[in-house]
Scaffold this active site. Structure first.
Site, short mmCIF file in Angstrom:
data_model
loop_
_atom_site.label_atom_id
_atom_site.label_comp_id
_atom_site.label_asym_id
_atom_site.label_seq_id
_atom_site.Cartn_x
_atom_site.Cartn_y
_atom_site.Cartn_z
N SER A 71 4.63 -5.69 -2.73
CA SER A 71 4.78 -4.26 -3.02
C SER A 71 5.58 -3.58 -1.92
CB SER A 71 3.41 -3.62 -3.24
OG SER A 71 3.52 -2.35 -3.83
N GLY A 85 0.80 -1.22 0.00
CA GLY A 85 0.00 0.00 0.00
C GLY A 85 0.83 1.26 0.00
#
Length: 570
Positions: free
Chosen positions: A244, A166
């Site tokens: 990520s 995120g």
């Protein structure tokens, strides 16, 4: 009727003649008597100290009102709830933190956010409102969810700690697809999904402290080391994994010597390695800007603590949006991130510095169209070929653009006419190569050269993540950033045969990797480690095979065309 996993069937068939908890009646045969007493002793042992004891001791697994499990741990009794027919879920606060101070590992077992219901989920750490977070928010957010499989009831099992992504500003342990029950069952491992402080609360501070969120993750690992034995978890077989920015956090932990003894192996999914860690100078620039946005003196803790959480989130968003104008090396995607501070994180773990000696085994993977969400959400209509160079120039500058445009790696196929080309295809490929795939392969080569063992993979099958459902390219066949998450966790609601097949393969490989340190297992193509310049990247999905090197040849990205972390320095 509870559907029992196959693991328990032989044991239960042996026990079926014995009333649970009853004393067995001695038989004429001494051998039979000893066998019955041995079975009763085993049952008593499992019922008293193992997780999921309700599977064998008469608890109601399906009804959360009655289907709770209580395990004695060194920090107090842990009560969890039935999450599926083969896993139990334990939500717990692993640490506490005063605003902008280092977190402190929890010394007693407590539900997150003062909850009293074992099935309650932790609130997310403060962040801008987004569709992925549905549980509410709180600064009291240093929590994890442990998913304990049925296998832990009868044998010691490995563990994996998953760190959500995120961009270090949004996300939580309850993001879509992160329910670890199916993954715990398939791998026979304890899955811990964790959350950490985000944005300016986790990566900046008025007092000048960096890496607060990294220290949160160290506390999470230390907490796991303390409590795992109570769940029959093997503390010598802990793997850290993330996607990520969560993968960037995994890499930061690999670069933190003080954390090295807390885990054995790592799995890095779609890490945007092009940006590198922040340098101390860039951190200071962003941190100075943060202090200008506060209505308090940096030493006035009472005033700082009285700033509303909403105001801090707004300030954090302002730092995020302003960062690249303050220092281009911050990058637009995740400007607040781990810092190579020289004390906690002692190496950038990239090719700008001597790569420290490595001994761990890691998996490094990317998906086929990492940059798909970025390119196709910015450019919703097709682009003429002339736009390729101009868009590259705006993002990469003239020197790198010239080398890219003139490279055969991104040339238009000879069979295509210029008028038929949609430049978005080339731009997506460049973006994927620059930010994710090629720096990941460069990292893998360096890690292996320093003594580590590395398996590289490329997903060509995925499940469209909720973030990507409104992007036609991703929904209509593109394998976009985040589309590996529900494959790994096995949480797709209606998977196709191909998706289900890949999820089964990945979980089988993870089961082997978590237990033995290799993702190779019977029935699947052999996965070779990185050797010299050959990364031996395995195609995950489709017909398998090896991924083409293309522009990730070490003579192109990282040498002829520098990554951002090389261009700006660390």
């Amino acid at each position: 009727m509870v559907a029992l996993p196959g693991l328990f069937v032989p044991l239960l068939l042996l026990l079926c003649a014995l009333p649970l908890g009853a004393t067995p009646v001695p038989q004429a045969s001494p051998a039979g008597t000893r066998r019955q007493y041995a079975i009763a002793e085993l049952l008593s042992f499992l019922c008293s100290i193992k997780p999921l004891n309700f599977l064998l001791c008469g608890g109601n697994f399906q009804g959360l009102g009655n289907g709770t499990v209580t395990i004695s741990t060194p920090v107090g009794d842990a009560t969890g709830s039935a999450d599926s027919s083969a896993a139990a879920r334990f939500a717990v606060r692993y640490a506490t933190a005063t605003r902008w101070q280092e977190s402190v590992m929890a010394t007693k077992w407590e539900f997150p956010n003062g909850a009293t219901d074992p099935s309650a989920l932790p609130l997310a750490c403060p962040q801008t409102q987004n569709d992925l977070v549905t549980t509410g928010q709180s600064e009291d957010c240093l929590s994890m969810i442990l998913y304990v499989p049925a296998a832990a009831a009868v044998s010691k099992v490995p563990a994996m700690m998953w760190i959500h992504g995120g961009s270090f500003v949004i996300g939580s342990a309850t993001n879509p697809g992160l329910d670890g029950a199916a993954l715990a069952e398939a791998t026979g491992s304890i899955i811990a999904v964790v959350q950490y402080r985000l944005g300016a609360l986790g990566f900046l501070s008025p007092g000048g402290q960096s890496n607060l969120a990294v220290k949160d993750m160290i506390n999470a690992l230390q907490f796991l080391q303390r409590v795992l034995p109570s769940f029959n978890g093997d503390t010598s077989k802990v793997t850290i994994a993330g996607q990520s920015s969560g993968a960037t956090m995994v890499r930061a932990l690999l670069a933190t010597p003080s954390a090295s003894g807390l885990f054995r192996s790592a799995s890095i999914h779609s890490d945007p390695m092009n940006y590198g860690f922040l340098s101390p100078g860039t951190f200071q620039t962003l941190n100075n800007f943060l202090k200008t946005q506060l209505s308090c003196d940096s030493s006035d803790s009472a005033c700082l603590n009285n700033i509303s959480t909403d105001d801090i989130v707004g300030i954090s968003t302002n730092v995020f949006n302003t960062a690249t104008s303050l220092d281009a090396s911050a990058g637009a995607a995740m400007p607040m991130r781990p810092v190579t501070d020289g004390s906690l994180i002692t190496s950038p773990l990239d090719i700008t510095a001597n790569f420290p000696r490595q001994s761990k085994t890691i998996i490094v993977s990317t998906v086929e169209h990492e940059a798909g969400p970025t390119i196709y959400s910015i450019f919703t209509d097709s682009l003429p070929e002339a736009a390729f160079a101009s868009v590259c120039n705006a993002s990469l500058g003239p020197d790198r653009t010239s080398k890219i445009v003139n490279s055969q790696h991104y040339a238009i196929p000879a069979s295509d006419s210029t008028s038929d080309v949609d430049a978005r295809v080339q731009l997506e490929t460049v973006g994927t190569d620059q930010v994710w795939r090629c720096p990941s392969w460069t990292f893998a080569r360096a890690f292996a050269a320093a003594g580590g063992k590395v398996y590289v993979g490329k997903y060509v099958v995925g499940v469209t993540y909720p973030d990507n459902e409104d992007i036609a390219f991703c929904k209509d066949g593109g394998i976009c950033h985040e589309d590996d998450i529900q494959v790994v966790f096995g949480t797709a609601s209606s998977p196709t045969r191909e998706q289900k097949s890949l999820a089964t393969q990945i979980q089988a490989r993870l089961k082997s990797f978590l237990a033995s340190g290799t993702p190779n297992t019977r029935g699947y193509q052999s996965w070779s480690t990185v050797s010299g310049s050959n990364v031996n990247a395995l195609v995950l999905g489709g017909s398998g095979g090896s991924a083409d090197v293309g522009a990730c040849d070490p003579s192109f990205w990282g040498q002829e065309v520098p990554y951002d972390y090389q261009l700006f320095g660390n």
